[in-house]
Design a protein around this motif. Structure first.
Motif, short mmCIF file in Angstrom:
data_model
loop_
_atom_site.label_atom_id
_atom_site.label_comp_id
_atom_site.label_asym_id
_atom_site.label_seq_id
_atom_site.Cartn_x
_atom_site.Cartn_y
_atom_site.Cartn_z
N GLY A 36 0.84 -1.20 0.00
CA GLY A 36 0.00 0.00 0.00
C GLY A 36 0.87 1.24 0.00
N PHE A 37 0.31 2.32 -0.49
CA PHE A 37 1.03 3.59 -0.57
C PHE A 37 0.25 4.67 0.15
CE2 PHE A 37 2.23 1.25 -4.43
CZ PHE A 37 3.59 1.16 -4.20
N ASP A 38 0.99 5.57 0.75
CA ASP A 38 0.38 6.71 1.41
C ASP A 38 -0.27 7.61 0.36
OD1 ASP A 38 0.03 8.54 3.73
OD2 ASP A 38 1.39 9.79 2.54
N ARG A 39 -1.52 7.94 0.56
CA ARG A 39 -2.25 8.75 -0.40
C ARG A 39 -1.58 10.11 -0.62
NH1 ARG A 39 -7.23 7.39 -2.41
NH2 ARG A 39 -8.48 9.09 -3.22
N GLU A 40 -0.99 10.66 0.42
CA GLU A 40 -0.33 11.95 0.28
C GLU A 40 0.93 11.85 -0.59
OE1 GLU A 40 0.33 15.83 0.17
OE2 GLU A 40 -1.51 14.86 0.85
N LEU A 41 1.62 10.72 -0.55
CA LEU A 41 2.78 10.50 -1.43
C LEU A 41 2.36 10.61 -2.89
CD1 LEU A 41 5.74 9.43 -2.00
CD2 LEU A 41 4.69 7.17 -2.03
N ILE A 42 1.26 9.96 -3.23
CA ILE A 42 0.78 9.97 -4.61
C ILE A 42 0.24 11.36 -4.97
CG2 ILE A 42 -0.73 8.85 -6.30
CD1 ILE A 42 1.63 7.12 -4.92
N ALA A 43 -0.47 11.98 -4.04
CA ALA A 43 -0.97 13.34 -4.28
C ALA A 43 0.19 14.31 -4.53
CB ALA A 43 -1.83 13.81 -3.10
N THR A 44 1.29 14.13 -3.80
CA THR A 44 2.47 14.96 -4.00
C THR A 44 3.07 14.70 -5.38
OG1 THR A 44 2.94 15.06 -1.64
CG2 THR A 44 4.78 15.52 -3.13
N ASP A 45 3.18 13.43 -5.77
CA ASP A 45 3.68 13.11 -7.12
C ASP A 45 2.83 13.82 -8.18
OD1 ASP A 45 5.65 11.45 -6.14
OD2 ASP A 45 4.74 9.58 -6.85
N ILE A 46 1.53 13.80 -8.00
CA ILE A 46 0.63 14.44 -8.96
C ILE A 46 0.85 15.96 -8.96
CG2 ILE A 46 -1.79 14.96 -9.48
CD1 ILE A 46 -2.43 12.08 -8.40
N ARG A 47 0.86 16.55 -7.78
CA ARG A 47 1.04 18.01 -7.65
C ARG A 47 2.36 18.47 -8.27
NH1 ARG A 47 -0.77 17.57 -2.73
NH2 ARG A 47 1.25 17.50 -1.76
N GLU A 48 3.41 17.67 -8.05
CA GLU A 48 4.74 18.03 -8.54
C GLU A 48 4.98 17.58 -9.98
OE1 GLU A 48 7.53 16.62 -5.59
OE2 GLU A 48 6.84 18.12 -4.13
#
Length: 169
Positions: A36-48
């Motif tokens: 599983g992955f932290d949702r904020e990690l993926i949200a950061t990837d998207i934002r950046e």
């Protein structure tokens, strides 16, 4: 029509459904699987603008992320100018369509445009079929490294080994 574009915040649920499907496949074919992955990690990837998707017409067929640093896995080699590909996951209906080849073609152009000399990736060691597939896509197999336990790494890295792959431009 197949094309690669940035993921956007509205994609996050679909991205996690692809990660879930990828995890289920890993449980069948590999010794190790994503935890599983932290949702904020993926949200950061998207934002950046580091999370990308491969679209087949209007459907997300594959997703992957990139970064320009990966010191916990690549150690001293992390000083090289490289992009690191992470979390490739393909929708079950689209498996077997050669998306890693598409990612490699895209990554060569992206790396060159951004002054990078290497394209790198890692995967949990012990999956010879996957290793051979990455080699067939143009990666050189560099061997296995033990991963360090770090809060900065996803859980599937802890207490294990990773196979390293690289393309030098």
């Amino acid at each position: 029509m197949r094309y690669i574009i940035h993921s956007n915040p509205e994609d996050i649920d679909v991205i996690f459904s692809l990660y879930d499907a990828g995890t289920e496949l890993q449980k069948i074919v590999a010794k190790k699987h994503w935890q599983g992955f932290d949702r904020e990690l993926i949200a950061t990837d998207i934002r950046e603008k580091r999370c990308w998707k491969i679209m087949e017409d209007d459907q997300m067929a594959c997703v992957f992320s990139i970064t320009f640093q990966d010191p916990f896995i690549w150690k001293e080699k992390d000083n090289d100018p490289a992009i690191y590909i992470h979390r490739i996951s393909t929708h079950p209906n689209f498996r077997g369509k050669g998306y890693v080849n598409d990612i490699v073609r895209w990554a060569k152009e992206y790396a060159a445009a951004n002054g990078k000399a290497y394209i790198r990736m890692d995967t949990g060691s012990g999956n010879d079929k996957l290793n051979n597939y990455y080699i067939s896509c143009g990666f050189n197999y560099l061997g296995v490294v033990a991963t360090v336990d770090s809060e900065d790494l996803p859980a599937h890295y802890k207490g294990g080994t990773s196979s390293l792959f690289e393309i030098q431009l």
